[in-house]
Write a protein that holds these residues in place. Structure first.
Motif, PDB file in Angstrom:
ATOM      1  N   PHE A   6       0.788  -1.131  -0.001  1.00  0.00           N
ATOM      2  CA  PHE A   6       0.033  -0.042  -0.016  1.00  0.00           C
ATOM      3  C   PHE A   6       0.830   1.329  -0.133  1.00  0.00           C
ATOM      4  CE2 PHE A   6       0.656  -0.569   4.680  1.00  0.00           C
ATOM      5  CZ  PHE A   6       0.364   0.785   5.128  1.00  0.00           C
ATOM      6  N   ASP A   7       0.434   2.098  -0.890  1.00  0.00           N
ATOM      7  CA  ASP A   7       1.239   3.359  -0.915  1.00  0.00           C
ATOM      8  C   ASP A   7       1.043   4.321   0.178  1.00  0.00           C
ATOM      9  OD1 ASP A   7       2.579   5.373  -2.182  1.00  0.00           O
ATOM     10  OD2 ASP A   7       0.621   6.358  -2.912  1.00  0.00           O
ATOM     11  N   VAL A   8       2.278   4.687   0.783  1.00  0.00           N
ATOM     12  CA  VAL A   8       2.025   5.631   2.262  1.00  0.00           C
ATOM     13  C   VAL A   8       2.436   7.188   1.630  1.00  0.00           C
ATOM     14  CG1 VAL A   8       2.994   3.776   3.630  1.00  0.00           C
ATOM     15  CG2 VAL A   8       4.651   5.161   2.664  1.00  0.00           C
ATOM     16  N   THR A   9       2.651   7.485   0.644  1.00  0.00           N
ATOM     17  CA  THR A   9       3.120   8.659  -0.060  1.00  0.00           C
ATOM     18  C   THR A   9       1.684   9.674  -0.221  1.00  0.00           C
ATOM     19  OG1 THR A   9       3.014   8.108  -2.392  1.00  0.00           O
ATOM     20  CG2 THR A   9       4.874   7.869  -1.343  1.00  0.00           C
ATOM     21  N   GLN A  10       0.317   9.076  -0.258  1.00  0.00           N
ATOM     22  CA  GLN A  10      -0.711   9.685  -0.418  1.00  0.00           C
ATOM     23  C   GLN A  10      -1.737   9.466   0.919  1.00  0.00           C
ATOM     24  OE1 GLN A  10      -1.252  11.333  -3.233  1.00  0.00           O
ATOM     25  NE2 GLN A  10       0.950  11.152  -3.491  1.00  0.00           N
ATOM     26  N   ASN A  11      -1.217   8.479   1.630  1.00  0.00           N
ATOM     27  CA  ASN A  11      -1.964   8.244   2.708  1.00  0.00           C
ATOM     28  C   ASN A  11      -1.437   8.310   4.018  1.00  0.00           C
ATOM     29  OD1 ASN A  11      -3.946   7.008   1.262  1.00  0.00           O
ATOM     30  ND2 ASN A  11      -2.452   5.400   0.634  1.00  0.00           N
ATOM     31  N   ASP A  12      -1.424   9.628   4.777  1.00  0.00           N
ATOM     32  CA  ASP A  12      -0.644   9.924   5.910  1.00  0.00           C
ATOM     33  C   ASP A  12      -1.247   9.295   7.095  1.00  0.00           C
ATOM     34  OD1 ASP A  12       1.133  11.610   4.315  1.00  0.00           O
ATOM     35  OD2 ASP A  12      -0.197  13.445   4.827  1.00  0.00           O
ATOM     36  N   ASN A  13      -2.477   9.035   7.191  1.00  0.00           N
ATOM     37  CA  ASN A  13      -3.127   8.551   8.391  1.00  0.00           C
ATOM     38  C   ASN A  13      -3.119   7.070   8.407  1.00  0.00           C
ATOM     39  OD1 ASN A  13      -3.731  11.030   9.209  1.00  0.00           O
ATOM     40  ND2 ASN A  13      -5.788  11.094   7.815  1.00  0.00           N
ATOM     41  N   CYS A  14      -2.853   6.426   7.228  1.00  0.00           N
ATOM     42  CA  CYS A  14      -2.847   4.743   7.409  1.00  0.00           C
ATOM     43  C   CYS A  14      -1.179   4.393   7.867  1.00  0.00           C
ATOM     44  CB  CYS A  14      -3.213   4.171   6.036  1.00  0.00           C
ATOM     45  SG  CYS A  14      -3.511   2.366   6.097  1.00  0.00           S
ATOM     46  N   ILE A  15      -1.151   3.525   8.932  1.00  0.00           N
ATOM     47  CA  ILE A  15       0.089   2.800   9.341  1.00  0.00           C
ATOM     48  C   ILE A  15       0.276   1.661   8.789  1.00  0.00           C
ATOM     49  CG2 ILE A  15       1.471   2.679  11.219  1.00  0.00           C
ATOM     50  CD1 ILE A  15       0.378   4.935  12.638  1.00  0.00           C
ATOM     51  N   SER A  16      -0.716   0.833   8.888  1.00  0.00           N
ATOM     52  CA  SER A  16      -0.565  -0.558   8.447  1.00  0.00           C
ATOM     53  C   SER A  16      -1.903  -1.239   8.016  1.00  0.00           C
ATOM     54  CB  SER A  16       0.020  -1.548   9.582  1.00  0.00           C
ATOM     55  OG  SER A  16      -0.851  -1.320  10.695  1.00  0.00           O
ATOM     56  N   VAL A  17      -1.889  -1.944   7.118  1.00  0.00           N
ATOM     57  CA  VAL A  17      -2.990  -2.875   6.710  1.00  0.00           C
ATOM     58  C   VAL A  17      -2.739  -4.196   7.059  1.00  0.00           C
ATOM     59  CG1 VAL A  17      -4.160  -3.375   4.610  1.00  0.00           C
ATOM     60  CG2 VAL A  17      -3.465  -1.326   4.878  1.00  0.00           C
ATOM     61  N   PHE A  18      -4.021  -5.059   7.514  1.00  0.00           N
ATOM     62  CA  PHE A  18      -3.677  -6.478   7.647  1.00  0.00           C
ATOM     63  C   PHE A  18      -4.868  -7.260   6.881  1.00  0.00           C
ATOM     64  CE2 PHE A  18      -2.287  -4.281  11.527  1.00  0.00           C
ATOM     65  CZ  PHE A  18      -1.108  -4.700  11.771  1.00  0.00           C
ATOM     66  N   THR A  19      -4.457  -8.307   6.618  1.00  0.00           N
ATOM     67  CA  THR A  19      -5.095  -9.301   5.994  1.00  0.00           C
ATOM     68  C   THR A  19      -4.844 -10.946   6.218  1.00  0.00           C
ATOM     69  OG1 THR A  19      -6.151 -10.083   3.734  1.00  0.00           O
ATOM     70  CG2 THR A  19      -3.704  -9.197   3.593  1.00  0.00           C
ATOM     71  N   LYS A  20      -5.854 -11.751   6.154  1.00  0.00           N
ATOM     72  CA  LYS A  20      -5.422 -13.070   6.476  1.00  0.00           C
ATOM     73  C   LYS A  20      -4.719 -13.922   5.372  1.00  0.00           C
ATOM     74  CE  LYS A  20      -9.796 -14.914   5.435  1.00  0.00           C
ATOM     75  NZ  LYS A  20     -10.876 -15.927   6.239  1.00  0.00           N
ATOM     76  N   ASP A  21      -4.711 -13.329   4.181  1.00  0.00           N
ATOM     77  CA  ASP A  21      -4.349 -14.225   3.014  1.00  0.00           C
ATOM     78  C   ASP A  21      -2.982 -13.533   2.260  1.00  0.00           C
ATOM     79  OD1 ASP A  21      -6.608 -15.700   3.247  1.00  0.00           O
ATOM     80  OD2 ASP A  21      -7.696 -14.205   1.924  1.00  0.00           O
ATOM     81  N   ALA A  22      -2.512 -12.544   3.009  1.00  0.00           N
ATOM     82  CA  ALA A  22      -1.268 -11.953   2.314  1.00  0.00           C
ATOM     83  C   ALA A  22      -0.484 -11.158   3.221  1.00  0.00           C
ATOM     84  CB  ALA A  22      -1.758 -11.091   1.283  1.00  0.00           C
ATOM     85  N   GLU A  23       0.511 -10.608   3.016  1.00  0.00           N
ATOM     86  CA  GLU A  23       1.545  -9.914   3.752  1.00  0.00           C
ATOM     87  C   GLU A  23       1.617  -8.609   3.058  1.00  0.00           C
ATOM     88  OE1 GLU A  23       6.342  -9.418   5.184  1.00  0.00           O
ATOM     89  OE2 GLU A  23       5.871 -10.806   3.838  1.00  0.00           O
ATOM     90  N   VAL A  24       1.060  -7.553   3.915  1.00  0.00           N
ATOM     91  CA  VAL A  24       0.968  -6.235   3.294  1.00  0.00           C
ATOM     92  C   VAL A  24       2.064  -5.413   3.689  1.00  0.00           C
ATOM     93  CG1 VAL A  24      -0.740  -4.234   2.874  1.00  0.00           C
ATOM     94  CG2 VAL A  24      -1.693  -6.691   3.020  1.00  0.00           C
ATOM     95  N   LEU A  25       2.677  -4.733   2.815  1.00  0.00           N
ATOM     96  CA  LEU A  25       4.053  -3.903   3.163  1.00  0.00           C
ATOM     97  C   LEU A  25       3.711  -2.644   2.621  1.00  0.00           C
ATOM     98  CD1 LEU A  25       6.457  -6.655   2.034  1.00  0.00           C
ATOM     99  CD2 LEU A  25       5.769  -6.149   4.467  1.00  0.00           C
ATOM    100  N   GLN A  26       4.258  -1.576   3.466  1.00  0.00           N
ATOM    101  CA  GLN A  26       4.295  -0.280   2.839  1.00  0.00           C
ATOM    102  C   GLN A  26       5.091  -0.009   1.635  1.00  0.00           C
ATOM    103  OE1 GLN A  26       5.167   2.474   6.293  1.00  0.00           O
ATOM    104  NE2 GLN A  26       4.055   1.066   7.724  1.00  0.00           N
ATOM    105  N   ALA A  27       4.654   0.711   0.801  1.00  0.00           N
ATOM    106  CA  ALA A  27       5.508   1.320  -0.323  1.00  0.00           C
ATOM    107  C   ALA A  27       5.623   2.730  -0.835  1.00  0.00           C
ATOM    108  CB  ALA A  27       4.913   0.478  -1.539  1.00  0.00           C
ATOM    109  N   GLY A  28       6.669   3.290  -1.229  1.00  0.00           N
ATOM    110  CA  GLY A  28       6.678   4.548  -1.673  1.00  0.00           C
ATOM    111  C   GLY A  28       7.986   5.217  -0.650  1.00  0.00           C
TER     112      GLY A  28
END
Length: 154
Positions: A6-28
């Motif tokens: 997930f893109d952190v360059t446009q989303n200042d308020n989102c620190i992390s995202v969780f899902t049971k089927d994948a590893e979600v990492l910060q990008a940007g």
């Protein structure tokens, strides 16, 4: 396990995202700048003695690349290189690695975390090791052609 970004360059308020089927990492690529009121002789010593120019609000570096995973740029050097935290926001208490990206877009591992970087900053340019865990792209759009991104606004 599948990796999503997930893109952190446009989303200042989102620190992390969780899902049971994948590893979600910060990008940007982001900039960690400090308030001008925090400038002091200690930061000036880093600039004068070690060529580490921490970023303050009165001079925000212009970044022309997009990274996977996220790199949070906290300092620059006199040769046009960037010093940043890999994988999250710059934080002295973090265990995230510190990297250096030179003006030719070559990426180097610098220290295992911010505390180690500060402890060994006197000869930091001699400690650079090639680092292949970061990919540089010209834009988010270019990165999206290779990687799948999560839309956190959906």
């Amino acid at each position: 396990m599948e990796k999503l970004f997930f893109d952190v360059t446009q989303n200042d308020n989102c620190i992390s995202v969780f899902t049971k089927d994948a590893e979600v990492l910060q990008a940007g690529t982001t900039i960690y700048s400090m308030p001008i009121k925090d400038k002091n002789d200690e930061y000036q010593k880093f600039a004068d003695c070690y060529d580490i120019h921490f970023i303050f609000d009165d001079y925000i570096a212009s970044i022309d690349f997009y990274t996977i995973p996220r790199v949070d740029i906290m300092a620059i050097d006199s040769q046009g290189g960037y010093i940043g935290t890999v994988g999250g926001m710059s934080d002295m208490e973090s265990d995230m690695p510190i990297c250096y990206i030179d003006r030719d877009s070559k990426v180097f591992w610098l220290a295992k975390n911010f505390k180690e970087f500060l402890k060994n900053c006197k000869n930091w340019k001699e400690q650079l090791k090639p680092y292949d865990k970061i990919e540089l792209f010209t834009s988010k759009e270019e990165a999206q052609r290779k990687y799948e991104f999560v839309d956190i606004h959906a």
